[in-house]
Design a protein around this motif. Structure first.
Motif, mmCIF file in Angstrom:
data_model
loop_
_atom_site.group_PDB
_atom_site.id
_atom_site.type_symbol
_atom_site.label_atom_id
_atom_site.label_comp_id
_atom_site.label_asym_id
_atom_site.label_seq_id
_atom_site.Cartn_x
_atom_site.Cartn_y
_atom_site.Cartn_z
ATOM 1 N N GLU A 187 0.810 -1.215 0.000
ATOM 2 C CA GLU A 187 0.000 0.000 0.000
ATOM 3 C C GLU A 187 0.843 1.265 0.000
ATOM 4 O O GLU A 187 0.299 2.368 -0.074
ATOM 5 N N SER A 188 2.173 1.127 0.084
ATOM 6 C CA SER A 188 3.045 2.295 0.172
ATOM 7 C C SER A 188 4.197 2.159 -0.808
ATOM 8 O O SER A 188 4.469 1.067 -1.342
ATOM 9 N N ASP A 189 4.894 3.263 -1.030
ATOM 10 C CA ASP A 189 6.074 3.259 -1.887
ATOM 11 C C ASP A 189 7.139 2.351 -1.270
ATOM 12 O O ASP A 189 7.385 2.389 -0.059
ATOM 13 N N VAL A 190 7.771 1.535 -2.086
ATOM 14 C CA VAL A 190 8.727 0.544 -1.593
ATOM 15 C C VAL A 190 9.957 1.192 -0.959
ATOM 16 O O VAL A 190 10.431 0.739 0.092
ATOM 17 N N THR A 191 10.460 2.260 -1.563
ATOM 18 C CA THR A 191 11.742 2.838 -1.128
ATOM 19 C C THR A 191 11.756 3.266 0.332
ATOM 20 O O THR A 191 12.641 2.850 1.095
ATOM 21 N N PRO A 192 10.820 4.104 0.790
ATOM 22 C CA PRO A 192 10.870 4.519 2.200
ATOM 23 C C PRO A 192 10.644 3.372 3.180
ATOM 24 O O PRO A 192 11.223 3.367 4.271
ATOM 25 N N VAL A 193 9.834 2.391 2.790
ATOM 26 C CA VAL A 193 9.566 1.264 3.693
ATOM 27 C C VAL A 193 10.845 0.472 3.936
ATOM 28 O O VAL A 193 11.217 0.194 5.079
ATOM 29 N N TYR A 194 11.529 0.104 2.860
ATOM 30 C CA TYR A 194 12.743 -0.690 3.012
ATOM 31 C C TYR A 194 13.892 0.137 3.590
ATOM 32 O O TYR A 194 14.766 -0.402 4.276
ATOM 33 N N LEU A 195 13.890 1.440 3.324
ATOM 34 C CA LEU A 195 14.882 2.318 3.940
ATOM 35 C C LEU A 195 14.707 2.340 5.450
ATOM 36 O O LEU A 195 15.679 2.229 6.216
ATOM 37 N N PHE A 196 13.469 2.447 5.881
ATOM 38 C CA PHE A 196 13.165 2.452 7.312
ATOM 39 C C PHE A 196 13.587 1.133 7.969
ATOM 40 O O PHE A 196 14.222 1.117 9.026
ATOM 41 N N VAL A 197 13.254 0.018 7.324
ATOM 42 C CA VAL A 197 13.574 -1.287 7.891
ATOM 43 C C VAL A 197 15.085 -1.510 7.924
ATOM 44 O O VAL A 197 15.615 -2.098 8.873
ATOM 45 N N ALA A 198 15.791 -1.025 6.905
ATOM 46 C CA ALA A 198 17.250 -1.145 6.894
ATOM 47 C C ALA A 198 17.863 -0.425 8.095
ATOM 48 O O ALA A 198 18.795 -0.934 8.737
ATOM 49 N N VAL A 199 17.315 0.749 8.405
ATOM 50 C CA VAL A 199 17.808 1.505 9.560
ATOM 51 C C VAL A 199 17.510 0.748 10.859
ATOM 52 O O VAL A 199 18.340 0.706 11.775
ATOM 53 N N VAL A 200 16.332 0.123 10.936
ATOM 54 C CA VAL A 200 15.982 -0.647 12.134
ATOM 55 C C VAL A 200 16.957 -1.801 12.337
ATOM 56 O O VAL A 200 17.422 -2.063 13.454
ATOM 57 N N TYR A 201 17.288 -2.507 11.257
ATOM 58 C CA TYR A 201 18.249 -3.607 11.371
ATOM 59 C C TYR A 201 19.626 -3.104 11.785
ATOM 60 O O TYR A 201 20.338 -3.769 12.544
ATOM 61 N N LEU A 202 20.001 -1.927 11.302
ATOM 62 C CA LEU A 202 21.263 -1.335 11.730
ATOM 63 C C LEU A 202 21.251 -1.028 13.225
ATOM 64 O O LEU A 202 22.244 -1.246 13.926
ATOM 65 N N VAL A 203 20.114 -0.533 13.706
ATOM 66 C CA VAL A 203 19.978 -0.245 15.133
ATOM 67 C C VAL A 203 20.116 -1.518 15.961
ATOM 68 O O VAL A 203 20.622 -1.496 17.091
ATOM 69 N N LEU A 204 19.692 -2.640 15.396
ATOM 70 C CA LEU A 204 19.801 -3.914 16.107
ATOM 71 C C LEU A 204 21.220 -4.477 16.067
ATOM 72 O O LEU A 204 21.703 -5.028 17.058
ATOM 73 N N THR A 205 21.885 -4.358 14.923
ATOM 74 C CA THR A 205 23.162 -5.047 14.742
ATOM 75 C C THR A 205 24.383 -4.237 15.154
ATOM 76 O O THR A 205 25.368 -4.805 15.628
ATOM 77 N N ILE A 206 24.336 -2.926 15.002
ATOM 78 C CA ILE A 206 25.515 -2.117 15.345
ATOM 79 C C ILE A 206 25.854 -2.202 16.832
ATOM 80 O O ILE A 206 27.022 -2.383 17.191
ATOM 81 N N PRO A 207 24.880 -2.095 17.753
ATOM 82 C CA PRO A 207 25.237 -2.265 19.178
ATOM 83 C C PRO A 207 25.847 -3.632 19.468
ATOM 84 O O PRO A 207 26.765 -3.742 20.288
ATOM 85 N N LEU A 208 25.370 -4.661 18.786
ATOM 86 C CA LEU A 208 25.937 -5.998 18.979
ATOM 87 C C LEU A 208 27.378 -6.037 18.500
ATOM 88 O O LEU A 208 28.244 -6.631 19.152
ATOM 89 N N SER A 209 27.646 -5.394 17.374
ATOM 90 C CA SER A 209 29.008 -5.331 16.866
ATOM 91 C C SER A 209 29.928 -4.565 17.822
ATOM 92 O O SER A 209 31.069 -4.975 18.079
ATOM 93 N N LEU A 210 29.420 -3.467 18.367
ATOM 94 C CA LEU A 210 30.203 -2.688 19.331
ATOM 95 C C LEU A 210 30.474 -3.485 20.602
ATOM 96 O O LEU A 210 31.566 -3.408 21.179
ATOM 97 N N LEU A 211 29.486 -4.268 21.036
ATOM 98 C CA LEU A 211 29.662 -5.104 22.226
ATOM 99 C C LEU A 211 30.751 -6.149 21.997
ATOM 100 O O LEU A 211 31.583 -6.399 22.873
ATOM 101 N N VAL A 212 30.747 -6.758 20.821
ATOM 102 C CA VAL A 212 31.770 -7.756 20.495
ATOM 103 C C VAL A 212 33.156 -7.124 20.516
ATOM 104 O O VAL A 212 34.101 -7.699 21.069
ATOM 105 N N ASN A 213 33.281 -5.951 19.929
ATOM 106 C CA ASN A 213 34.576 -5.264 19.925
ATOM 107 C C ASN A 213 35.029 -4.905 21.332
ATOM 108 O O ASN A 213 36.221 -5.006 21.664
ATOM 109 N N TYR A 214 34.074 -4.501 22.163
ATOM 110 C CA TYR A 214 34.398 -4.164 23.548
ATOM 111 C C TYR A 214 34.901 -5.384 24.314
ATOM 112 O O TYR A 214 35.908 -5.315 25.030
ATOM 113 N N LEU A 215 34.204 -6.505 24.167
ATOM 114 C CA LEU A 215 34.618 -7.728 24.858
ATOM 115 C C LEU A 215 35.987 -8.188 24.383
ATOM 116 O O LEU A 215 36.810 -8.645 25.190
#
Length: 225
Positions: A187-215
């Protein structure tokens, strides 16, 4: 709506699908956490099998890793979803996703842990056994703690991949983030939807990557003392 250099990116779909995205995000996190725990346990068991010296266990571990790693994750998810109910074993989409992700990721984790175990000097096992520990006790209390310190970066990469692979639940209407993304794009334009979801996945994975580097840095400092 956000406009940059004449290009309009419309995020109004969040007004209609905001609650669905929230539910999908929670499902993604829940599945990922459960699959992380199960795959780590299963992967550790398979890794120990592969270096056990017992031919039957080594053969099973090798066959498990080779079969799982060389078949698509989607095929494994479909097998759990369709084949098991045919023999009277039924799971919810949530559990199908958890089981499928756990099995798939465990094969990669097993290889990472096996490499870590083999990096520990053999004298460590011999010393532990000579002090009266059984093989399992020596592996649990002496070898594995040292191995895990050596494999933090590759192990962390597998956990990050697991989070991203959780999107496969969309193919079985698993109710995770990508499932509702596909619904929103109808029901919506594909670009903003997938852009939003890509950012959400980054929010999930970047802290995990930082935690691994810290450990990794923390344990390196301890080893240097």
């Amino acid at each position: 709506m956000v406009e940059r250099s004449g290009v309009k990116v419309d995020f109004s779909f969040l007004e209609s699908y905001g609650e669905e995205f929230y539910d999908g995000l929670w499902t993604t996190i829940s599945v990922s956490l459960l699959a992380l725990i199960f795959s780590l346990i299963l992967g550790t068991v398979i890794a120990v099998f592969r270096i056990s010296g017992v031919r039957l266990l080594e053969g099973f571990g090798t066959a498990y890793v080779e079969f799982i790693r060389n078949t698509p994750l989607v095929a494994q998810i479909f097998f759990v979803f369709f084949a098991l109910p045919a023999v009277g074993i039924k799971f919810s989409q949530f559990m199908v996703g958890t089981i499928g992700l756990s099995i798939y990721t465990s094969s990669y984790i097993a290889e990472v842990i096996r490499a870590g175990i083999q990096s520990v000097p053999r004298g460590q096992m011999e010393a532990a056994r000579s002090s009266g520990l059984t093989y399992i006790q020596a592996m649990t209390h002496v070898i594995l703690p040292q191995a895990f310190k050596l494999i933090i970066p590759p192990l962390g990469n597998q956990f990050i991949n697991l989070v991203k692979n959780s999107s496969v639940l969309a193919v079985i209407a698993g109710g995770e983030l990508m499932y509702f993304t596909d619904q929103a794009t109808t029901e919506s334009d594909v670009t903003p939807v997938y852009l939003f979801v890509a950012v959400v996945y980054l929010v999930l994975t970047i802290p995990l990557s930082l935690l691994v580097n810290y450990l990794e840095r923390r344990w390196m400092k301890k080893e240097a003392r």
